[in-house]
Write a protein that holds these residues in place. Sequence first.
Motif, PDB file in Angstrom:
ATOM      1  N   PHE A  10       0.834  -1.202   0.000  1.00 52.72           N
ATOM      2  CA  PHE A  10       0.000   0.000   0.000  1.00 52.72           C
ATOM      3  C   PHE A  10       0.872   1.256   0.000  1.00 52.72           C
ATOM      4  CE2 PHE A  10      -2.190   3.338   2.420  1.00 52.72           C
ATOM      5  CZ  PHE A  10      -3.262   3.563   1.577  1.00 52.72           C
ATOM      6  N   MET A  11       1.897   1.279   0.853  1.00 51.71           N
ATOM      7  CA  MET A  11       2.783   2.445   0.901  1.00 51.71           C
ATOM      8  C   MET A  11       3.454   2.659  -0.452  1.00 51.71           C
ATOM      9  SD  MET A  11       4.695   2.512   4.582  1.00 51.71           S
ATOM     10  CE  MET A  11       5.058   0.773   4.701  1.00 51.71           C
ATOM     11  N   GLU A  12       3.919   1.580  -1.060  1.00 55.19           N
ATOM     12  CA  GLU A  12       4.578   1.675  -2.359  1.00 55.19           C
ATOM     13  C   GLU A  12       3.619   2.250  -3.410  1.00 55.19           C
ATOM     14  OE1 GLU A  12       7.622  -1.089  -4.837  1.00 55.19           O
ATOM     15  OE2 GLU A  12       5.800  -2.062  -4.124  1.00 55.19           O
ATOM     16  N   ASP A  13       2.378   1.782  -3.404  1.00 58.63           N
ATOM     17  CA  ASP A  13       1.378   2.295  -4.342  1.00 58.63           C
ATOM     18  C   ASP A  13       1.100   3.779  -4.109  1.00 58.63           C
ATOM     19  OD1 ASP A  13       1.153  -0.196  -5.477  1.00 58.63           O
ATOM     20  OD2 ASP A  13      -0.726  -0.702  -4.449  1.00 58.63           O
ATOM     21  N   MET A  14       0.992   4.182  -2.850  1.00 54.75           N
ATOM     22  CA  MET A  14       0.695   5.579  -2.550  1.00 54.75           C
ATOM     23  C   MET A  14       1.862   6.494  -2.914  1.00 54.75           C
ATOM     24  SD  MET A  14      -2.400   5.877  -1.543  1.00 54.75           S
ATOM     25  CE  MET A  14      -2.767   4.604  -2.736  1.00 54.75           C
ATOM     26  N   ILE A  15       3.086   6.036  -2.687  1.00 56.60           N
ATOM     27  CA  ILE A  15       4.263   6.829  -3.068  1.00 56.60           C
ATOM     28  C   ILE A  15       4.259   7.032  -4.584  1.00 56.60           C
ATOM     29  CG2 ILE A  15       6.785   6.811  -3.236  1.00 56.60           C
ATOM     30  CD1 ILE A  15       6.756   5.281  -0.511  1.00 56.60           C
ATOM     31  N   TRP A  16       4.036   5.953  -5.310  1.00 53.89           N
ATOM     32  CA  TRP A  16       4.011   6.015  -6.774  1.00 53.89           C
ATOM     33  C   TRP A  16       2.912   6.967  -7.245  1.00 53.89           C
ATOM     34  CZ3 TRP A  16       0.456   4.171 -10.495  1.00 53.89           C
ATOM     35  CH2 TRP A  16       0.933   4.135 -11.803  1.00 53.89           C
ATOM     36  N   LYS A  17       1.743   6.845  -6.642  1.00 47.02           N
ATOM     37  CA  LYS A  17       0.594   7.673  -7.008  1.00 47.02           C
ATOM     38  C   LYS A  17       0.885   9.159  -6.747  1.00 47.02           C
ATOM     39  CE  LYS A  17      -4.386   7.650  -6.288  1.00 47.02           C
ATOM     40  NZ  LYS A  17      -5.484   7.019  -5.567  1.00 47.02           N
ATOM     41  N   MET A  18       1.442   9.473  -5.574  1.00 50.57           N
ATOM     42  CA  MET A  18       1.710  10.870  -5.234  1.00 50.57           C
ATOM     43  C   MET A  18       2.805  11.464  -6.114  1.00 50.57           C
ATOM     44  SD  MET A  18       1.205  11.176  -1.103  1.00 50.57           S
ATOM     45  CE  MET A  18       2.146   9.731  -0.627  1.00 50.57           C
ATOM     46  N   ARG A  19       3.790  10.658  -6.493  1.00 49.57           N
ATOM     47  CA  ARG A  19       4.855  11.156  -7.369  1.00 49.57           C
ATOM     48  C   ARG A  19       4.334  11.461  -8.768  1.00 49.57           C
ATOM     49  NH1 ARG A  19      10.446   8.072  -5.937  1.00 49.57           N
ATOM     50  NH2 ARG A  19      10.644   9.017  -3.898  1.00 49.57           N
ATOM     51  N   ARG A  20       3.260  10.810  -9.156  1.00 46.63           N
ATOM     52  CA  ARG A  20       2.636  11.082 -10.458  1.00 46.63           C
ATOM     53  C   ARG A  20       1.724  12.298 -10.401  1.00 46.63           C
ATOM     54  NH1 ARG A  20      -0.792   6.788 -12.111  1.00 46.63           N
ATOM     55  NH2 ARG A  20      -1.086   8.052 -13.962  1.00 46.63           N
ATOM     56  N   GLY A  21       1.576  12.895  -9.213  1.00 47.10           N
ATOM     57  CA  GLY A  21       0.753  14.083  -9.080  1.00 47.10           C
ATOM     58  C   GLY A  21      -0.668  13.801  -8.625  1.00 47.10           C
ATOM     59  N   LYS A  22      -0.994  12.532  -8.391  1.00 48.28           N
ATOM     60  CA  LYS A  22      -2.320  12.177  -7.891  1.00 48.28           C
ATOM     61  C   LYS A  22      -2.286  12.241  -6.380  1.00 48.28           C
ATOM     62  CE  LYS A  22      -3.656  10.784 -12.001  1.00 48.28           C
ATOM     63  NZ  LYS A  22      -4.658  11.432 -12.773  1.00 48.28           N
ATOM     64  N   TYR A  23      -3.386  12.681  -5.781  1.00 56.49           N
ATOM     65  CA  TYR A  23      -3.412  12.765  -4.332  1.00 56.49           C
ATOM     66  C   TYR A  23      -4.361  11.705  -3.789  1.00 56.49           C
ATOM     67  CZ  TYR A  23      -2.271  15.149  -0.046  1.00 56.49           C
ATOM     68  OH  TYR A  23      -1.755  15.455   1.185  1.00 56.49           O
ATOM     69  N   PRO A  24      -3.926  10.956  -2.764  1.00 61.46           N
ATOM     70  CA  PRO A  24      -4.791   9.903  -2.213  1.00 61.46           C
ATOM     71  C   PRO A  24      -6.066  10.470  -1.587  1.00 61.46           C
ATOM     72  CG  PRO A  24      -2.580   9.835  -1.243  1.00 61.46           C
ATOM     73  CD  PRO A  24      -2.655  11.046  -2.093  1.00 61.46           C
ATOM     74  N   THR A  25      -7.066   9.617  -1.475  1.00 61.38           N
ATOM     75  CA  THR A  25      -8.313  10.027  -0.839  1.00 61.38           C
ATOM     76  C   THR A  25      -8.078  10.233   0.654  1.00 61.38           C
ATOM     77  OG1 THR A  25      -9.000   7.771  -0.333  1.00 61.38           O
ATOM     78  CG2 THR A  25      -9.647   8.654  -2.493  1.00 61.38           C
ATOM     79  N   LYS A  26      -9.078  10.775   1.318  1.00 61.26           N
ATOM     80  CA  LYS A  26      -8.965  11.040   2.757  1.00 61.26           C
ATOM     81  C   LYS A  26      -8.661   9.755   3.529  1.00 61.26           C
ATOM     82  CE  LYS A  26     -11.485  13.177   6.575  1.00 61.26           C
ATOM     83  NZ  LYS A  26     -11.648  12.177   7.586  1.00 61.26           N
ATOM     84  N   ARG A  27      -9.381   8.688   3.226  1.00 64.17           N
ATOM     85  CA  ARG A  27      -9.154   7.420   3.940  1.00 64.17           C
ATOM     86  C   ARG A  27      -7.776   6.833   3.637  1.00 64.17           C
ATOM     87  NH1 ARG A  27     -13.927   4.264   6.252  1.00 64.17           N
ATOM     88  NH2 ARG A  27     -15.461   5.919   6.359  1.00 64.17           N
ATOM     89  N   GLN A  28      -7.346   6.954   2.399  1.00 62.69           N
ATOM     90  CA  GLN A  28      -6.008   6.467   2.053  1.00 62.69           C
ATOM     91  C   GLN A  28      -4.944   7.265   2.798  1.00 62.69           C
ATOM     92  OE1 GLN A  28      -6.304   6.922  -2.214  1.00 62.69           O
ATOM     93  NE2 GLN A  28      -6.545   4.710  -2.510  1.00 62.69           N
TER      94      GLN A  28
END
Length: 80
Positions: free
Chosen positions: A32-50
């Motif tokens: 999950f952390m790896e996915d969120m790091i990848w997502k944030m580096r692409r400019g996407k911001y996780p949802t509130k729960r994430q």
Amino acid sequence: MRKSQNQRIADAEKTLSDYQDAGLFGTKSARFMEDMIWKMRRGKYPTKRQREWLDKICADGVPEPKGDKEYIAKIDAALA
């Protein structure tokens, strides 16, 4: 507490590194952390729960091994 995206990425990277050092890279939390790091580096911001879950994982740190602590200490000593 509000965190900037850069701070959240830095916290997640440090915690993920700690998970790798502990041999817990394949766990659900590490993936999950790896996915969120990848997502944030692409400019996407996780949802509130994430964001909440990511912050909780980072705050909790690496989980302690389950089981008999004395036996685990013997194994660690033998490995060293």
